[in-house]
Design an enzyme around this catalytic site. Structure first.
Site, mmCIF file in Angstrom:
data_model
loop_
_atom_site.group_PDB
_atom_site.id
_atom_site.type_symbol
_atom_site.label_atom_id
_atom_site.label_comp_id
_atom_site.label_asym_id
_atom_site.label_seq_id
_atom_site.Cartn_x
_atom_site.Cartn_y
_atom_site.Cartn_z
ATOM 1 N N CYS A 115 44.168 42.663 -40.223
ATOM 2 C CA CYS A 115 43.439 41.264 -40.494
ATOM 3 C C CYS A 115 43.809 40.489 -41.745
ATOM 4 C CB CYS A 115 41.890 41.549 -40.600
ATOM 5 S SG CYS A 115 41.174 42.105 -39.125
ATOM 6 N N HIS A 255 38.434 35.755 -44.312
ATOM 7 C CA HIS A 255 38.434 36.316 -42.942
ATOM 8 C C HIS A 255 37.309 36.251 -42.109
ATOM 9 C CE1 HIS A 255 39.836 38.741 -39.761
ATOM 10 N NE2 HIS A 255 38.980 39.760 -40.166
ATOM 11 N N ASN A 285 36.286 37.545 -34.169
ATOM 12 C CA ASN A 285 37.200 38.112 -35.256
ATOM 13 C C ASN A 285 38.507 38.119 -34.558
ATOM 14 O OD1 ASN A 285 38.880 39.806 -37.026
ATOM 15 N ND2 ASN A 285 37.502 41.142 -37.272
HETATM 16 O O1 UT7 Z 1 38.543 42.646 -39.416
HETATM 17 C C1 UT7 Z 1 37.896 43.791 -39.473
HETATM 18 C C2 UT7 Z 1 37.335 44.292 -38.313
HETATM 19 N N1 UT7 Z 1 36.201 45.031 -38.315
HETATM 20 C C3 UT7 Z 1 34.896 44.630 -39.218
HETATM 21 O O2 UT7 Z 1 34.849 43.494 -39.469
HETATM 22 C C4 UT7 Z 1 33.860 45.384 -38.897
HETATM 23 C C5 UT7 Z 1 33.063 45.455 -40.131
HETATM 24 N N2 UT7 Z 1 31.536 46.163 -39.618
HETATM 25 C C6 UT7 Z 1 30.696 45.211 -39.084
HETATM 26 O O3 UT7 Z 1 30.629 44.034 -38.828
HETATM 27 C C7 UT7 Z 1 29.257 45.937 -38.673
HETATM 28 O O4 UT7 Z 1 29.492 47.264 -39.008
HETATM 29 C C8 UT7 Z 1 29.052 46.269 -37.082
HETATM 30 C C9 UT7 Z 1 28.962 44.479 -36.784
HETATM 31 C C10 UT7 Z 1 30.492 46.410 -36.273
HETATM 32 C C11 UT7 Z 1 28.091 46.996 -36.687
HETATM 33 O O5 UT7 Z 1 26.892 46.368 -37.407
HETATM 34 P P1 UT7 Z 1 25.745 47.553 -38.181
HETATM 35 O O6 UT7 Z 1 24.469 46.650 -38.711
HETATM 36 O O7 UT7 Z 1 26.451 48.264 -39.321
HETATM 37 O O8 UT7 Z 1 25.438 48.275 -36.891
HETATM 38 P P2 UT7 Z 1 25.516 49.729 -36.562
HETATM 39 O O9 UT7 Z 1 27.047 50.205 -36.511
HETATM 40 O O10 UT7 Z 1 24.799 50.483 -37.884
HETATM 41 O O11 UT7 Z 1 24.694 50.072 -35.260
HETATM 42 C C12 UT7 Z 1 23.342 49.845 -35.242
HETATM 43 C C13 UT7 Z 1 22.984 50.237 -33.812
HETATM 44 C C14 UT7 Z 1 23.348 51.614 -33.407
HETATM 45 O O12 UT7 Z 1 22.377 52.154 -32.525
HETATM 46 P P3 UT7 Z 1 21.492 53.358 -33.360
HETATM 47 O O13 UT7 Z 1 22.364 54.423 -33.540
HETATM 48 O O14 UT7 Z 1 20.810 52.709 -34.488
HETATM 49 O O15 UT7 Z 1 20.619 53.744 -32.244
HETATM 50 C C15 UT7 Z 1 24.497 51.092 -32.442
HETATM 51 O O16 UT7 Z 1 24.755 52.040 -31.403
HETATM 52 O O17 UT7 Z 1 23.369 49.342 -33.071
HETATM 53 C C16 UT7 Z 1 24.066 49.943 -31.741
HETATM 54 N N3 UT7 Z 1 25.328 48.943 -31.297
HETATM 55 C C17 UT7 Z 1 24.889 48.032 -30.480
HETATM 56 N N4 UT7 Z 1 23.900 47.387 -29.780
HETATM 57 C C18 UT7 Z 1 23.991 46.596 -29.124
HETATM 58 C C19 UT7 Z 1 26.238 48.881 -31.611
HETATM 59 N N5 UT7 Z 1 26.814 48.074 -31.037
HETATM 60 C C20 UT7 Z 1 26.003 47.360 -30.440
HETATM 61 C C21 UT7 Z 1 26.076 46.348 -29.521
HETATM 62 N N6 UT7 Z 1 24.959 45.684 -28.927
HETATM 63 N N7 UT7 Z 1 27.249 45.681 -29.174
#
Ligand code: UT7
Length: 328
Positions: A115, A255, A285
């Protein structure tokens, strides 16, 4: 030797027509519009059709950037395509594009810094022009992320979209253009964002395909923490390197990965969100394409004006980051 002032003299972008909303994704994986919107800020993204390649979108974006710059294909000395989704492993997508544009005097290569790739490309192009080695360089960030996204993995498939953005770079009036840049990498974090198979480590095999190893894998939380820190730090660094104060900055083009990451970067340099470009709600993204597409939209909408101090900043796989401060 006196270095020349180097700036962006034309911008362009291209997006596939097909829109995939969060509601469409609800039908594919266990997710919800509310979750995606509240955690990321994304509402919809563009998805290319089966036949469209990264070079197709790069071509369209390049024509628009060259038109704005008033640059003909023959004038281009170099083409750099930043991408993690090249048309094929080789030849470079930049060479495919060079042929299509008829840019017969241009050298061409691809650059991979995920990215952050567009900012790595802009910084590379700047060196060639500042030293007088080249006059006109075309830099593109282009991706068809939908081809490497695993649509059975809800933690990644909701985040990405397809698109391309291009800029023509050349010499500008003294005192204008790129005032400072900041590139960096943190290779030990590579394990948090990667595509395991398809390279020399794990060449394509029946097993690699069966195990879905040709798709993106991500430790979202780790990338998030890195991004929140580095986006602010790198933005502050280019402001300081340019000898400016935080209040001198007029506009931020970050970004487009997550609204919460963008807000943290804006807060670090004390810029109100009204002066920050956000379009990830519409495109998600787009990896290397996010910054040049956002920049093109801001330029064409008149949100960036001559004389403005504009910060471009990004982060991504590698892990990598990049920033540039431009006096427009
Ligand atoms: O260009 C670089 C590319 N990457 C990035 O920019 C990623 C940077 N990271 C992020 O933007 C965030 O970490 C995410 C948006 C990917 C995730 O957000 P988060 O607030 O860190 O959520 P999390 O990973 O802590 O997940 C929270 C919960 C989990 O469930 P449990 O374990 O708490 O029961 C996940 O399984 O949300 C669940 N989850 C979802 N639920 C519904 C993960 N993906 C999804 C989804 N829909 N799509």
């Amino acid at each position: 030797m006196k270095l020349k002032s180097v700036g962006i003299i034309g911008t362009g972008s291209a997006l596939p027509e097909r829109i995939m909303t969060n509601y469409d994704l609800e039908k594919i994986v266990e997710t919800s519009h509310e979750w995606i919107l509240s955690r990321t800020g994304i509402e919809e993204r563009r998805i290319a059709d089966e036949k469209t390649t990264t070079s197709d979108l790069a071509y369209e974006a390049s024509l628009k950037a060259m038109e704005m710059a008033g640059t003909s294909p023959e004038e281009l000395d170099l083409i750099i395509v930043a991408t993690i989704t090249p048309d094929m492993v080789f030849p470079a997508t930049a060479c495919i594009l060079q042929d299509r544009l008829g840019a017969r005097n241009a050298a061409a290569f691809d650059l991979e810094a995920a990215c952050s790739g567009f900012l790595y490309g802009v910084t590379t192009a700047q060196q060639f022009i500042a030293t007088g080695h080249y006059k006109k360089v075309l830099v593109i960030g282009g991706e068809i992320m939908s081809k490497i996204v695993d649509f059975t993995d809800r933690s990644t498939c909701v985040l990405f979209g397809d698109g391309a953005g291009a800029v023509v770079m050349g010499e500008v009036e003294e005192g204008f253009g790129i005032l400072s840049t900041d590139l960096g990498s943190k290779g030990e974090g590579g394990k948090y964002l990667y595509q395991p198979a398809g390279g020399s480590l794990e060449p394509a095999s029946e097993e690699s395909v069966r195990n879905r190893r040709h798709f993106i894998k991500m430790g979202g939380g780790e990338v998030f923490k890195f991004a929140v820190r580095i986006m602010g730090e790198s933005s502050a660094r280019v402001i300081e390197k340019a000898g400016l104060e935080l209040e001198d900055v007029d506009y931020l083009v970050p970004h487009q990965a997550n609204t919460r990451i963008i807000e943290a970067a804006a807060k670090r340099i004390k810029l109100p969100m009204s002066r920050v470009k956000v379009n990830l709600n519409r495109y998600g993204n787009m990896s290397a394409a996010s910054i040049p597409v956002a920049l093109d939209e801001a330029v064409r909408a008149g949100e960036i004006k001559k004389g403005d101090h504009v910060v471009l900043v990004g982060f991504g796989g590698g892990l990598t980051w990049g920033a540039a401060l431009i006096k427009w």
